[in-house]
Design an enzyme around this catalytic site. Structure first.
Site, PDB file in Angstrom:
ATOM      1  N   ASP A   2     -16.058  15.159 -20.026  1.00 27.44           N
ATOM      2  CA  ASP A   2     -15.606  14.552 -17.974  1.00 27.44           C
ATOM      3  C   ASP A   2     -16.783  14.554 -17.791  1.00 27.44           C
ATOM      4  O   ASP A   2     -17.161  14.763 -17.238  1.00 27.44           O
ATOM      5  CB  ASP A   2     -14.582  14.982 -17.343  1.00 27.44           C
ATOM      6  CG  ASP A   2     -13.557  14.510 -16.681  1.00 27.44           C
ATOM      7  OD1 ASP A   2     -13.807  12.664 -16.669  1.00 27.44           O
ATOM      8  OD2 ASP A   2     -13.163  13.839 -15.587  1.00 27.44           O
ATOM      9  N   HIS A  19     -21.112   6.401 -21.157  1.00 27.31           N
ATOM     10  CA  HIS A  19     -21.121   6.386 -22.332  1.00 27.31           C
ATOM     11  C   HIS A  19     -21.696   6.948 -23.492  1.00 27.31           C
ATOM     12  O   HIS A  19     -22.045   8.167 -24.012  1.00 27.31           O
ATOM     13  CB  HIS A  19     -19.778   5.663 -22.603  1.00 27.31           C
ATOM     14  CG  HIS A  19     -18.065   6.157 -21.693  1.00 27.31           C
ATOM     15  ND1 HIS A  19     -17.866   6.723 -21.459  1.00 27.31           N
ATOM     16  CD2 HIS A  19     -17.806   4.708 -21.059  1.00 27.31           C
ATOM     17  CE1 HIS A  19     -16.676   6.686 -20.336  1.00 27.31           C
ATOM     18  NE2 HIS A  19     -16.941   5.447 -20.895  1.00 27.31           N
ATOM     19  N   LEU A 113     -19.148  24.405 -39.645  1.00 29.77           N
ATOM     20  CA  LEU A 113     -18.806  23.640 -38.186  1.00 29.77           C
ATOM     21  C   LEU A 113     -17.497  23.199 -39.003  1.00 29.77           C
ATOM     22  O   LEU A 113     -18.012  21.822 -38.895  1.00 29.77           O
ATOM     23  CB  LEU A 113     -19.072  23.532 -37.139  1.00 29.77           C
ATOM     24  CG  LEU A 113     -19.229  22.756 -36.078  1.00 29.77           C
ATOM     25  CD1 LEU A 113     -18.142  23.843 -35.109  1.00 29.77           C
ATOM     26  CD2 LEU A 113     -20.008  22.459 -35.392  1.00 29.77           C
TER      27      LEU A 113
HETATM   28  C1  IPE Z   1     -15.631  11.047 -19.750  1.00 28.13           C
HETATM   29  O1  IPE Z   1     -15.942  10.368 -19.259  1.00 28.13           O
HETATM   30  C2  IPE Z   1     -14.710   9.659 -21.281  1.00 28.13           C
HETATM   31  C3  IPE Z   1     -13.905   9.434 -21.230  1.00 28.13           C
HETATM   32  C4  IPE Z   1     -12.504   9.727 -21.073  1.00 28.13           C
HETATM   33  C5  IPE Z   1     -13.883   8.271 -22.253  1.00 28.13           C
HETATM   34  P1  IPE Z   1     -15.184   9.625 -17.549  1.00 28.13           P
HETATM   35  O2  IPE Z   1     -15.451   7.908 -17.637  1.00 28.13           O
HETATM   36  O3  IPE Z   1     -13.950  10.166 -17.498  1.00 28.13           O
HETATM   37  O4  IPE Z   1     -15.796   9.729 -16.222  1.00 28.13           O
HETATM   38  P2  IPE Z   1     -16.061   9.884 -14.645  1.00 28.13           P
HETATM   39  O5  IPE Z   1     -14.434  10.816 -14.786  1.00 28.13           O
HETATM   40  O6  IPE Z   1     -15.009   8.605 -14.818  1.00 28.13           O
HETATM   41  O7  IPE Z   1     -17.709  10.406 -14.135  1.00 28.13           O
HETATM   42 MG    MG Z   2     -12.789  11.262 -15.469  1.00 22.20          MG
END
Ligand code: IPE
Ligand code: MG
Length: 230
Positions: A2, A19, A113
């Site tokens: 996250d 991402h 792994l």
């Molecule tokens: C996590 O990062 C990745 C996915 C859920 C695809 P987020 O997209 O939830 O990032 P924040 O929480 O908005 O910062």
């Molecule tokens: Mg998030």
């Protein structure tokens, strides 16, 4: 994993850049895991609730998964890493499903792994699906039900350590059954900034936890022992 979006916004970048940075972090963490003694690693990449996000963001995450699968086919064989994907497949593009199968087949022999990517994953959904497979099993036990849920490997039914980055302190429908006795580790570090050193720190903290599984501390003297000692 996250915090990708917030990592990007804090830098004035679009969320998809987060991402992409998160993708690099994932590659680094998987590569570092065997050296830290990890045999099983499940990464929550896309939850069934993430379909609520804008189509562009969903497409970015799917493209990154496809890239990851391609790269896995190329180098996970040599590294002894087995890759599998858990979650629903019936809502994924056929192309992605084919790439998943190809990567799973190409890496099936990996023994150093086992990495599982949770994609279109919902722990409640998996539990419901396992319950639907119960069929004639009249009195399921924890271990017989776990087999329906995770397959034949009992190691996959017990999470030792759950790490959530990005500062939120919740499970968000991840491995709910498997985390019955998991040690929980929450860190404010955003996923793209999560390094192998951070992972090592989490494992060190895990080593300091006392796991009792509902029993008593191993150091607790039994009544007999107290009596003998007078
Ligand atoms: C996590 O990062 C990745 C996915 C859920 C695809 P987020 O997209 O939830 O990032 P924040 O929480 O908005 O910062
Ligand atoms: Mg998030």
């Amino acid at each position: 994993m996250d915090g990708n979006g917030r990592w990007a916004l804090a830098r004035g970048l679009p969320r998809v850049a987060g991402h992409q940075a998160g993708y690099e972090a994932m590659r680094r963490i998987v590569d570092a895991a065997p050296g830290l003694g990890i045999r099983y690693l499940t990464l929550y990449a896309f939850s069934s609730d993430n379909w609520k996000r804008p189509a562009e963001e969903v497409a970015t995450v799917m493209n990154l998964l496809e890239r990851y699968l391609r790269e896995a086919v190329e180098d996970y064989g040599i590294k002894g890493i087995r890759l599998s994907v858990i979650g629903r497949r019936d809502r994924l593009p056929l192309r992605l499903c084919a790439a998943i199968e190809a990567a799973e087949n190409a890496t099936a022999g990996g023994e150093r792994l086992h990495v599982r990517i949770a994609f279109d994953y919902s722990a409640r959904g998996e539990i419901l699906a396992a319950a639907a497979r119960l069929g004639g099993m009249r009195e399921p036990t924890v271990s017989s039900f776990a087999r329906l849920l995770v397959g034949a490997n009992p190691r996959l039914a017990e999470v030792d350590l759950l790490i959530r980055t990005g500062g939120e302190q919740r499970l968000s429908d991840f491995l709910l059954w498997e985390c019955a006795y998991a040690e929980l580790y929450f860190t404010p570090v955003m996923w793209p900034d999560f390094t192998p050193q951070e992972l090592a720190a989490a494992i060190e903290e895990f080593g300091r936890r006392e796991r009792r599984f509902g029993g008593l501390p191993v150091s607790t003297p039994s009544p007999n022992w107290v009596e003998v000692q007078g």
